[in-house]
Design a protein around this motif. Sequence first.
Motif: not given
Length: 358
Positions: A48-49, A52-53, A56-57, A145, A259, A262-263, A266-267
């Motif tokens: 998921y990380f 999303q990375l 979102q990038s 994270t 970012l 932030e990701v 979210e993770m």
Amino acid sequence: MDTKKTLKSLAVGSVLSLAILGHAGAETTFRFAEATPNRGARADALQYFADQLESQSGGDMKLDIHWGGALLKYSAILGGVSSGTADMGSVLAAYEPQKMRALSVGDIPVPQSDSWVGMRAMYELMTTNEQLQQEFEKNEVVYVTNYTTSPMQFECAGDVRIEKLEDFAGKKVRASSIYAKILDEVGANMVNFIYSEVYQALDTGLVDCSGGYLYAMQAFKTPEVTTSVALMNWGQIAGFAMVMNKWTWDDLTREQQELLREVGSEMVDFYAERVIADNQEVIEKLPTGELGNEVEVIEWSDENRAELFDESDKYVKAWIEDMNEAGLDGQAIWDEYQSLLNKYQTELDENGYPWARS
């Protein structure tokens, strides 16, 4: 020019040169060292990380995940990320207790055993406390994270039932870290081996009980050889983080760094939701025989749980002293960690989990 930094930057294993990271439309792929196979809730969280990375990038940042220790085993990940063999990786404080003393605060058993609470507290502590950030930088890595193992439980075989701490006396038990030290002090006979050998050890009588995690019981099929699970919720291993090579991090733009974090945040929510749901499913299935034997689930009372954390006090003091000897303010860090645990526990009690809020 800083020669050391130059050499480190050259060593980093990104697919494209880090020098172009800040340019518009530049794309880079981070080589990621993961010691476990690509299955289960935590693997889903890491994927998921990565997804999303990349999303979102706008495709500028991607992960090349090397699963199952194919690139580095757990014991080598910190050194590998530090040296640039990998750009990123998953590290456990237990494998590097001195180098990762900052992260090890998450391994001390605390009453707040909820996975979301523990990871949220660790994430905020590690991303805001300058002393701890400097400790990571000494090892040439940056915290991104957090993960967690989820609460510690004990599964037992034969006619063994564990309802209180004293019941461990005379039993053959597998546990690790502070948990093993505490059980040794109350009279358990400690046996040491890796988790993949738990099934056979319980089946053959090498041990009576083994410390573990609900989702792992299902993954390793141990309910086939156990008869009871002591639902102790005895803290959690939260000294478990995703880190990035410092020189890779420094070469990113501020927006890219933000970012990543932030990701990472979210993770935490994504993983907590998955692992909490998976664990609850195991609790419900254990007595039915759906996972193997019909396994009794023994829920500990609040009074018996309190005894566990009374035994932790000396290890809290030892951790604080170790931090002080390393030139840090151990008491201040511990107090901040406690404050954050209480903060997120209160938020959970009052508002529920973020994914369940309207």
